[in-house]
Write a protein that holds these residues in place. Structure first.
Motif, PDB file in Angstrom:
ATOM      1  N   GLN A 289       1.711 -13.897   5.764  1.00 50.45           N
ATOM      2  CA  GLN A 289       1.648 -12.437   5.775  1.00 50.45           C
ATOM      3  C   GLN A 289       2.534 -11.848   4.681  1.00 50.45           C
ATOM      4  O   GLN A 289       2.154 -10.899   3.991  1.00 50.45           O
ATOM      5  CB  GLN A 289       2.058 -11.892   7.138  1.00 50.45           C
ATOM      6  N   GLY A 290       3.721 -12.422   4.506  1.00 47.01           N
ATOM      7  CA  GLY A 290       4.631 -11.963   3.457  1.00 47.01           C
ATOM      8  C   GLY A 290       4.060 -12.184   2.068  1.00 47.01           C
ATOM      9  O   GLY A 290       4.163 -11.313   1.193  1.00 47.01           O
ATOM     10  N   LEU A 291       3.450 -13.347   1.850  1.00 47.26           N
ATOM     11  CA  LEU A 291       2.825 -13.642   0.560  1.00 47.26           C
ATOM     12  C   LEU A 291       1.720 -12.631   0.263  1.00 47.26           C
ATOM     13  O   LEU A 291       1.638 -12.091  -0.844  1.00 47.26           O
ATOM     14  CB  LEU A 291       2.266 -15.076   0.557  1.00 47.26           C
ATOM     15  N   LEU A 292       0.887 -12.363   1.253  1.00 46.16           N
ATOM     16  CA  LEU A 292      -0.214 -11.422   1.050  1.00 46.16           C
ATOM     17  C   LEU A 292       0.302 -10.006   0.783  1.00 46.16           C
ATOM     18  O   LEU A 292      -0.209  -9.305  -0.100  1.00 46.16           O
ATOM     19  CB  LEU A 292      -1.149 -11.431   2.259  1.00 46.16           C
ATOM     20  N   SER A 293       1.319  -9.596   1.516  1.00 46.99           N
ATOM     21  CA  SER A 293       1.891  -8.269   1.331  1.00 46.99           C
ATOM     22  C   SER A 293       2.459  -8.109  -0.080  1.00 46.99           C
ATOM     23  O   SER A 293       2.212  -7.094  -0.747  1.00 46.99           O
ATOM     24  CB  SER A 293       2.985  -8.032   2.369  1.00 46.99           C
ATOM     25  N   CYS A 294       3.193  -9.113  -0.555  1.00 44.17           N
ATOM     26  CA  CYS A 294       3.776  -9.069  -1.903  1.00 44.17           C
ATOM     27  C   CYS A 294       2.708  -8.982  -2.986  1.00 44.17           C
ATOM     28  O   CYS A 294       2.973  -8.491  -4.079  1.00 44.17           O
ATOM     29  CB  CYS A 294       4.638 -10.301  -2.157  1.00 44.17           C
ATOM     30  N   ARG A 295       1.519  -9.461  -2.689  1.00 46.80           N
ATOM     31  CA  ARG A 295       0.444  -9.501  -3.682  1.00 46.80           C
ATOM     32  C   ARG A 295      -0.516  -8.321  -3.558  1.00 46.80           C
ATOM     33  O   ARG A 295      -1.545  -8.283  -4.215  1.00 46.80           O
ATOM     34  CB  ARG A 295      -0.300 -10.815  -3.567  1.00 46.80           C
ATOM     35  N   GLY A 296      -0.190  -7.359  -2.695  1.00 42.38           N
ATOM     36  CA  GLY A 296      -0.985  -6.147  -2.603  1.00 42.38           C
ATOM     37  C   GLY A 296      -2.171  -6.190  -1.666  1.00 42.38           C
ATOM     38  O   GLY A 296      -3.023  -5.301  -1.695  1.00 42.38           O
TER      39      GLY A 296
END
Length: 144
Positions: free
Chosen positions: A112-119
Motif C-alpha cells: 500500500q505504501g509503495l502504491l501511494s508513493c507512486r501516485g
C-alpha cells in the motif's frame, strides 16, 4: 548492486515457485503460476534479477479490459532492496497511457505504501476473498 527486469516464461517457473512462499503450500497457487508463466489467458510474467539471481516476479493480466497486476512477489532474501519497485517501474513503462489496476490485502501495508508513493489512487474494496483480510484495489491514472 545490479537490478534488471525481463520477460519470463515457462523455463522461469521453478525460480518463481522457489520465491513464492504461498505456492509452496497452496496447490491452487502453484497451478495458477504454472498456467500464468505459460501465458494462459494472455498473462505476461516478468522476472527481476538482483545481481543476476532471481529476486522477484510479477504477473500481469486484465481487469475489465484494463491491465491488471495479478501478482507481485519478492523473494524473502531480497525484500526491501527495490525489487518490487523495479518490477512496477517496468510494468508502468509498458502500460504508459493506460489505466493500470492493482490490488493488495489490507494487511499488506508495505505494498500500500509503495502504491501511494507512486501516485496510485484507491478504487474500492472486495470482502470475502481472504477471510478477515479485505482486498483493496488501486488505479494508476494514465496521466501519471
Amino acid at each position: 548492486m545490479s537490478l534488471t527486469v525481463r520477460l519470463a516464461g515457462p523455463a522461469d517457473l521453478p525460480a518463481a515457485l522457489a520465491m513464492d512462499e504461498v505456492a509452496a503450500r497452496d496447490a491452487h497457487r502453484h497451478d495458477w503460476l504454472t498456467r500464468a508463466f505459460a501465458g494462459e489467458k494472455g498473462r505476461v510474467a516478468r522476472l527481476a534479477l538482483l545481481d543476476g539471481e532471481p529476486a522477484g516476479f510479477a504477473v500481469m493480466g486484465e481487469f475489465f479490459s484494463n491491465p491488471f497486476l495479478d501478482l507481485i512477489v519478492t523473494a524473502p532474501a531480497a525484500r526491501r532492496r527495490g525489487v518490487a519497485a523495479a518490477l512496477l517501474t517496468e510494468i508502468e513503462r509498458v502500460h504508459a497511457g493506460q489505466k493500470l489496476f492493482v490490488s493488495t490485502n489490507v494487511s499488506n501495508t508495505i505494498m500500500q505504501g509503495l502504491l501511494s508513493c507512486r501516485g496510485y489512487l484507491p478504487s474500492g474494496q472486495v470482502d470475502n476473498l481472504d477471510p478477515g483480510d479485505p482486498e483493496l484495489f488501486f488505479v494508476r491514472p494514465p496521466a501519471l
